[in-house]
Design a protein around this motif. Structure first.
Motif, PDB file in Angstrom:
ATOM      1  N   UNK A 148    -102.936  24.147 -30.487  1.00 54.23           N
ATOM      2  CA  UNK A 148    -103.855  24.110 -29.341  1.00 54.23           C
ATOM      3  C   UNK A 148    -104.755  22.874 -29.376  1.00 54.23           C
ATOM      4  N   UNK A 149    -104.932  22.285 -30.551  1.00 56.67           N
ATOM      5  CA  UNK A 149    -105.781  21.090 -30.682  1.00 56.67           C
ATOM      6  C   UNK A 149    -105.041  19.803 -30.318  1.00 56.67           C
ATOM      7  N   UNK A 150    -103.714  19.891 -30.228  1.00 55.56           N
ATOM      8  CA  UNK A 150    -102.911  18.697 -29.969  1.00 55.56           C
ATOM      9  C   UNK A 150    -102.539  18.662 -28.493  1.00 55.56           C
ATOM     10  N   UNK A 151    -102.829  17.565 -27.820  1.00 55.01           N
ATOM     11  CA  UNK A 151    -102.600  17.474 -26.382  1.00 55.01           C
ATOM     12  C   UNK A 151    -101.129  17.598 -26.015  1.00 55.01           C
ATOM     13  N   UNK A 152    -100.275  16.881 -26.720  1.00 54.48           N
ATOM     14  CA  UNK A 152     -98.848  16.898 -26.401  1.00 54.48           C
ATOM     15  C   UNK A 152     -98.027  17.094 -27.676  1.00 54.48           C
ATOM     16  N   UNK A 153     -97.998  18.324 -28.186  1.00 54.97           N
ATOM     17  CA  UNK A 153     -97.189  18.560 -29.395  1.00 54.97           C
ATOM     18  C   UNK A 153     -95.708  18.391 -29.090  1.00 54.97           C
ATOM     19  N   UNK A 154     -95.015  17.661 -29.941  1.00 49.81           N
ATOM     20  CA  UNK A 154     -93.598  17.402 -29.732  1.00 49.81           C
ATOM     21  C   UNK A 154     -92.751  18.491 -30.377  1.00 49.81           C
ATOM     22  N   UNK A 155     -91.692  18.875 -29.682  1.00 49.01           N
ATOM     23  CA  UNK A 155     -90.745  19.803 -30.285  1.00 49.01           C
ATOM     24  C   UNK A 155     -89.805  19.024 -31.199  1.00 49.01           C
ATOM     25  N   UNK A 156     -89.097  19.753 -32.061  1.00 49.40           N
ATOM     26  CA  UNK A 156     -88.137  19.104 -32.946  1.00 49.40           C
ATOM     27  C   UNK A 156     -86.999  18.507 -32.122  1.00 49.40           C
ATOM     28  N   UNK A 157     -86.629  19.166 -31.030  1.00 47.75           N
ATOM     29  CA  UNK A 157     -85.593  18.623 -30.138  1.00 47.75           C
ATOM     30  C   UNK A 157     -86.002  17.264 -29.591  1.00 47.75           C
ATOM     31  N   UNK A 158     -87.237  17.166 -29.112  1.00 47.88           N
ATOM     32  CA  UNK A 158     -87.724  15.892 -28.583  1.00 47.88           C
ATOM     33  C   UNK A 158     -87.659  14.797 -29.640  1.00 47.88           C
ATOM     34  N   UNK A 159     -88.080  15.143 -30.832  1.00 47.72           N
ATOM     35  CA  UNK A 159     -88.081  14.158 -31.913  1.00 47.72           C
ATOM     36  C   UNK A 159     -86.660  13.706 -32.237  1.00 47.72           C
ATOM     37  N   UNK A 160     -85.724  14.660 -32.283  1.00 49.42           N
ATOM     38  CA  UNK A 160     -84.334  14.309 -32.600  1.00 49.42           C
ATOM     39  C   UNK A 160     -83.740  13.397 -31.523  1.00 49.42           C
ATOM     40  N   UNK A 161     -84.082  13.655 -30.274  1.00 49.59           N
ATOM     41  CA  UNK A 161     -83.584  12.800 -29.180  1.00 49.59           C
ATOM     42  C   UNK A 161     -84.224  11.417 -29.244  1.00 49.59           C
ATOM     43  N   UNK A 162     -85.512  11.383 -29.520  1.00 53.22           N
ATOM     44  CA  UNK A 162     -86.226  10.096 -29.542  1.00 53.22           C
ATOM     45  C   UNK A 162     -85.720   9.191 -30.656  1.00 53.22           C
ATOM     46  N   UNK A 163     -85.433   9.761 -31.813  1.00 52.07           N
ATOM     47  CA  UNK A 163     -85.026   8.957 -32.962  1.00 52.07           C
ATOM     48  C   UNK A 163     -83.515   8.899 -33.150  1.00 52.07           C
ATOM     49  N   UNK A 164     -82.763   9.369 -32.160  1.00 47.21           N
ATOM     50  CA  UNK A 164     -81.309   9.255 -32.217  1.00 47.21           C
ATOM     51  C   UNK A 164     -80.666   9.950 -33.387  1.00 47.21           C
ATOM     52  N   UNK A 165     -81.084  11.188 -33.640  1.00 49.34           N
ATOM     53  CA  UNK A 165     -80.578  11.915 -34.809  1.00 49.34           C
ATOM     54  C   UNK A 165     -79.117  12.328 -34.683  1.00 49.34           C
ATOM     55  N   UNK A 166     -78.580  12.329 -33.491  1.00 49.13           N
ATOM     56  CA  UNK A 166     -77.162  12.644 -33.335  1.00 49.13           C
ATOM     57  C   UNK A 166     -76.926  14.064 -32.849  1.00 49.13           C
ATOM     58  N   UNK A 167     -75.750  14.316 -32.307  1.00 55.56           N
ATOM     59  CA  UNK A 167     -75.446  15.629 -31.714  1.00 55.56           C
ATOM     60  C   UNK A 167     -75.402  16.773 -32.725  1.00 55.56           C
ATOM     61  N   UNK A 168     -75.135  16.472 -34.023  1.00 58.21           N
ATOM     62  CA  UNK A 168     -75.091  17.555 -35.014  1.00 58.21           C
ATOM     63  C   UNK A 168     -76.446  18.258 -35.119  1.00 58.21           C
TER      64      UNK A 168
END
Length: 306
Positions: free
Chosen positions: A206-226
């Motif tokens: 609740x203190x973080x304005x835009x908490x990122x999901x793990x999905x968002x992080x994986x897409x942003x950093x190109x973690x791959x489809x696995x």
């Protein structure tokens, strides 16, 4: 008898600090040389046994057990534990022997300390933890032992509430993906890691304005489809990431997979697995599944073991 005489008697009864320091240093030297025989001989004497939990050494004074754990000297570590070494003793950095064994990637020492009752979460006074360290290093064997002994799968860096930011949500699942450790990533999910937010503390979120999901992080950093497929299989909310589709993302296999999941309903078997998975207790989900009276092929399916 004068007060001075009484004070002198009491001072004589106290162990000499120099002697204690010398004994502790000798114990540490025996550990450093991995001399199990010498260490056993020393600890057979009362004056050395009294010093088994004392710290000595240059720079960061450490106990003999901490020295054995950090150097991976299993035989010495077992001798010290058998002679009453404190399994969760802290150094000046608030690191436990288990933490240093994990950092040194000494699996046998990690197992021995956990069996002796070491806290798998390390010290609450240390900003890091054994699980975070193992996830960062990609050591799946050590991570598996920690989780099997009840370590917090969603542990987060320890920072004060007023300093809460997006970094505070970067737990072991996030870290294992960032460093490309797919086996650790899957292992964390198998043991109940939250597939949406790598932080379950609602107050912190609740203190973080835009908490990122793990999905968002994986897409942003190109973690791959696995990574995306694993998150989907473990019940991540595929509608949480806000996607901006452009020419680049159209060719992205991970984004394509996510978009497909948004429009195609999950197979009935997958839905049943998720329902059972959520019904199980948070801790040691894999062990709970192994205890079920069902065929092995179904246990493997529930555990996402191919």
């Amino acid at each position: 008898m004068s007060l001075m005489d009484i004070s002198k008697i009491f001072s004589l009864l106290q162990p000499k600090e120099e002697e204690d320091t010398g004994c502790s240093q000798e114990l540490n030297q025996a550990v450093f040389r991995d001399d199990e025989g010498l260490l056993t001989d020393l600890l057979s004497q009362d004056r050395y046994r009294r010093c088994v939990n004392l710290r000595s050494g240059w720079g960061v004074p450490v106990t003999p057990l901490r020295s054995a754990a950090s150097q991976g000297h299993l035989r010495c570590l077992e001798v010290l534990l058998a002679h009453g070494a404190e399994v969760d003793s802290l150094d000046v950095k608030a690191q436990t022997p288990l933490f240093t064994a994990v950092a040194g990637r000494h699996l046998d020492c990690v197992v021995a300390l956990l069996k002796a009752g070491a806290d798998p979460n390390g010290s609450p006074y240390n900003n890091c933890s054994p699980v975070l360290t193992a996830a960062r290093d990609g050591d799946a064997d050590i991570l598996r032992e920690l989780l099997r002994h009840g370590a917090d799968v969603d542990v987060k860096p320890k920072i004060p509430d007023w300093a809460s930011n997006a970094t505070a949500c970067r737990g072991p699942l996030y870290i294992s993906a960032c460093y490309g450790h797919l086996e650790c990533f899957k292992l964390l999910l198998q043991h109940g890691a939250n597939p949406d937010y790598n932080c379950t503390d609602k107050k912190m979120l609740s203190r973080i304005k835009q908490p990122q999901t793990v999905l968002e992080m994986c897409l942003r950093y190109g973690c791959g489809p696995q990574y995306i497929q694993l998150l989907v299989d473990f019940g991540a909310n595929v509608y949480l990431p806000a996607l901006i589709i452009d020419k680049t993302t159209r060719q992205n296999e991970a984004v394509t997979l996510l978009l497909k999941e948004r429009v195609c309903p999950k197979p009935l078997m997958s839905q049943a697995r998720l329902s059972l998975w959520k019904f199980l207790p948070m801790e040691n989900k894999m062990c709970c599944i192994d205890c079920l009276d069902i065929p092995k092929i179904l246990k493997d399916y529930l555990n996402h073991v191919s």
